[in-house]
Design a protein around this motif. Structure first.
Motif, mmCIF file in Angstrom:
data_model
loop_
_atom_site.group_PDB
_atom_site.id
_atom_site.type_symbol
_atom_site.label_atom_id
_atom_site.label_comp_id
_atom_site.label_asym_id
_atom_site.label_seq_id
_atom_site.Cartn_x
_atom_site.Cartn_y
_atom_site.Cartn_z
ATOM 1 N N GLY A 137 -3.556 -8.678 14.140
ATOM 2 C CA GLY A 137 -3.255 -7.256 14.166
ATOM 3 C C GLY A 137 -1.798 -6.978 14.463
ATOM 4 O O GLY A 137 -1.192 -6.067 13.886
ATOM 5 N N GLN A 138 -1.206 -7.751 15.373
ATOM 6 C CA GLN A 138 0.215 -7.575 15.680
ATOM 7 C C GLN A 138 1.075 -7.930 14.470
ATOM 8 O O GLN A 138 2.041 -7.233 14.163
ATOM 9 C CB GLN A 138 0.593 -8.445 16.880
ATOM 10 N N ARG A 139 0.720 -9.012 13.784
ATOM 11 C CA ARG A 139 1.476 -9.380 12.576
ATOM 12 C C ARG A 139 1.363 -8.281 11.519
ATOM 13 O O ARG A 139 2.326 -7.988 10.810
ATOM 14 C CB ARG A 139 0.963 -10.701 12.011
ATOM 15 N N ARG A 140 0.192 -7.667 11.425
ATOM 16 C CA ARG A 140 -0.001 -6.604 10.442
ATOM 17 C C ARG A 140 0.915 -5.421 10.745
ATOM 18 O O ARG A 140 1.499 -4.822 9.839
ATOM 19 C CB ARG A 140 -1.464 -6.153 10.460
ATOM 20 N N ARG A 141 1.032 -5.081 12.010
ATOM 21 C CA ARG A 141 1.899 -3.969 12.384
ATOM 22 C C ARG A 141 3.365 -4.279 12.087
ATOM 23 O O ARG A 141 4.104 -3.432 11.565
ATOM 24 C CB ARG A 141 1.697 -3.620 13.855
ATOM 25 N N VAL A 142 3.800 -5.505 12.386
ATOM 26 C CA VAL A 142 5.174 -5.902 12.079
ATOM 27 C C VAL A 142 5.396 -5.871 10.574
ATOM 28 O O VAL A 142 6.444 -5.413 10.087
ATOM 29 C CB VAL A 142 5.478 -7.299 12.658
ATOM 30 N N ASP A 143 4.412 -6.332 9.827
ATOM 31 C CA ASP A 143 4.517 -6.340 8.371
ATOM 32 C C ASP A 143 4.689 -4.921 7.834
ATOM 33 O O ASP A 143 5.523 -4.666 6.958
ATOM 34 C CB ASP A 143 3.266 -6.992 7.782
ATOM 35 N N LEU A 144 3.910 -3.981 8.360
ATOM 36 C CA LEU A 144 4.001 -2.607 7.889
ATOM 37 C C LEU A 144 5.333 -1.964 8.275
ATOM 38 O O LEU A 144 5.833 -1.086 7.561
ATOM 39 C CB LEU A 144 2.833 -1.778 8.434
ATOM 40 N N ALA A 145 5.922 -2.410 9.384
ATOM 41 C CA ALA A 145 7.213 -1.849 9.796
ATOM 42 C C ALA A 145 8.293 -2.070 8.751
ATOM 43 O O ALA A 145 9.300 -1.347 8.723
ATOM 44 C CB ALA A 145 7.641 -2.453 11.128
ATOM 45 N N ARG A 146 8.099 -3.036 7.852
ATOM 46 C CA ARG A 146 9.067 -3.256 6.774
ATOM 47 C C ARG A 146 9.226 -2.013 5.903
ATOM 48 O O ARG A 146 10.279 -1.800 5.290
ATOM 49 C CB ARG A 146 8.622 -4.426 5.895
ATOM 50 N N ALA A 147 8.180 -1.186 5.838
ATOM 51 C CA ALA A 147 8.234 0.016 5.003
ATOM 52 C C ALA A 147 9.270 1.011 5.495
ATOM 53 O O ALA A 147 9.670 1.915 4.744
ATOM 54 C CB ALA A 147 6.853 0.676 4.970
ATOM 55 N N LEU A 148 9.709 0.868 6.736
ATOM 56 C CA LEU A 148 10.640 1.829 7.315
ATOM 57 C C LEU A 148 12.087 1.554 6.929
ATOM 58 O O LEU A 148 12.977 2.311 7.297
ATOM 59 C CB LEU A 148 10.491 1.824 8.845
ATOM 60 N N PHE A 149 12.316 0.469 6.200
ATOM 61 C CA PHE A 149 13.662 0.144 5.743
ATOM 62 C C PHE A 149 13.807 0.492 4.258
ATOM 63 O O PHE A 149 12.879 0.306 3.476
ATOM 64 C CB PHE A 149 13.952 -1.351 5.935
ATOM 65 N N GLY A 150 14.975 0.975 3.897
ATOM 66 C CA GLY A 150 15.270 1.177 2.485
ATOM 67 C C GLY A 150 14.834 2.511 1.909
ATOM 68 O O GLY A 150 14.936 2.727 0.702
ATOM 69 N N ASP A 151 14.328 3.429 2.752
ATOM 70 C CA ASP A 151 13.975 4.773 2.277
ATOM 71 C C ASP A 151 13.041 4.703 1.070
ATOM 72 O O ASP A 151 13.320 5.242 -0.002
ATOM 73 C CB ASP A 151 15.246 5.542 1.909
ATOM 74 N N ARG A 152 11.903 4.066 1.237
ATOM 75 C CA ARG A 152 10.961 3.831 0.132
ATOM 76 C C ARG A 152 9.967 4.991 0.031
ATOM 77 O O ARG A 152 9.174 5.216 0.938
ATOM 78 C CB ARG A 152 10.228 2.506 0.336
ATOM 79 N N GLU A 153 10.005 5.670 -1.082
ATOM 80 C CA GLU A 153 9.193 6.879 -1.239
ATOM 81 C C GLU A 153 7.747 6.604 -1.628
ATOM 82 O O GLU A 153 6.900 7.497 -1.493
ATOM 83 C CB GLU A 153 9.815 7.784 -2.324
ATOM 84 N N VAL A 154 7.437 5.412 -2.106
ATOM 85 C CA VAL A 154 6.095 5.108 -2.609
ATOM 86 C C VAL A 154 5.515 3.947 -1.810
ATOM 87 O O VAL A 154 6.056 2.839 -1.829
ATOM 88 C CB VAL A 154 6.132 4.732 -4.110
ATOM 89 N N TRP A 155 4.422 4.207 -1.093
ATOM 90 C CA TRP A 155 3.749 3.160 -0.313
ATOM 91 C C TRP A 155 2.419 2.828 -0.977
ATOM 92 O O TRP A 155 1.590 3.719 -1.232
ATOM 93 C CB TRP A 155 3.479 3.624 1.112
ATOM 94 N N LEU A 156 2.203 1.539 -1.243
ATOM 95 C CA LEU A 156 0.954 1.025 -1.793
ATOM 96 C C LEU A 156 0.397 0.047 -0.770
ATOM 97 O O LEU A 156 0.955 -1.034 -0.569
ATOM 98 C CB LEU A 156 1.211 0.325 -3.132
ATOM 99 N N LEU A 157 -0.685 0.422 -0.115
ATOM 100 C CA LEU A 157 -1.163 -0.314 1.052
ATOM 101 C C LEU A 157 -2.571 -0.845 0.822
ATOM 102 O O LEU A 157 -3.502 -0.086 0.565
ATOM 103 C CB LEU A 157 -1.156 0.592 2.287
ATOM 104 N N ASP A 158 -2.719 -2.158 0.930
ATOM 105 C CA ASP A 158 -4.009 -2.806 0.728
ATOM 106 C C ASP A 158 -4.597 -3.184 2.085
ATOM 107 O O ASP A 158 -4.129 -4.121 2.733
ATOM 108 C CB ASP A 158 -3.825 -4.058 -0.140
ATOM 109 N N GLU A 159 -5.601 -2.430 2.516
ATOM 110 C CA GLU A 159 -6.261 -2.639 3.807
ATOM 111 C C GLU A 159 -5.240 -2.769 4.943
ATOM 112 O O GLU A 159 -5.162 -3.794 5.627
ATOM 113 C CB GLU A 159 -7.159 -3.881 3.752
#
Length: 205
Positions: A137-159
């Protein structure tokens, strides 16, 4: 929260995709405007992950069409720099700490506030631990934090909440809600009910 620089929308008309040469999803039709999210429902094997790969441009539609618009103008696809795709497998490197992982991704994305990203996923307390020692679960949260870089307007999230506890799931939901509030779009494959604020696309196996 400042709005995203670009307004990106996505529509699908009778789109379909295959997996390993076999038909898996057909007749997908929807539209998402800036600030809107959609939830993919369906049992395992119904094609949720394949659809996300199609939206990410990793596989081509075998029928129908996807239509992207950027600031009101038609585009062949969303720019790669605008897409964040969270798959099943974590992209964190086990030998690096949580903070080192995010520093790597911030640099690869052109910069970003690593401290703010750690705080956003409540990872400050374990920022110096190697990712290989973190819980799933902690790794998943760190992985999702990558979305906060680069001003990415489109998020595609699998589970995105797989292996995440209740508090972690709340954190992830807030990240998604904040993303939509900035004018992004999100497509989320999850068995959790995201509520009335999300459009729904249910797939059958």
């Amino acid at each position: 929260m400042s709005p995203y620089r670009r307004a990106i929308s996505l529509a699908a008309e009778n789109a379909g995709c295959d997996r390993a040469g076999s038909a898996i999803v057909r007749g997908v039709t929807f539209s998402l405007a800036p600030g809107e999210g959609m939830q993919l429902f369906g049992p395992n094997g119904s094609g949720k992950s394949s659809l996300l790969s199609m939206f990410a441009g990793l596989v081509r539609p075998v029928e129908g069409a996807l239509s992207w618009r950027i600031d009101g103008e038609a585009a062949a696809a969303a720019p790669e720099a605008s897409l964040f795709f969270l798959g099943h497998d974590a992209s964190v490197k086990p030998a690096l700490t949580a903070e080192e992982n995010l520093r790597f991704w911030a640099k690869a994305s052109g910069g970003g506030d690593v401290g703010a990203a750690l705080a956003a996923v409540d990872a400050v307390s374990f920022r110096h631990l190697r990712a290989g020692r973190l819980s799933a679960g902690q790794r998943r949260r760190v992985d999702l934090a990558r979305a906060l870089f680069g001003d990415r307007e489109v998020w595609l999230l699998d589970e995105p909440t797989a292996a995440v506890d209740r508090e972690g799931a709340k954190i992830i939901r807030k990240l998604i809600d904040d993303h939509l509030a900035r004018g992004g779009i999100a497509i989320v494959a999850t068995h959790d009910d995201l509520g009335d604020g999300f459009k729904r696309l249910e797939l059958a196996r």
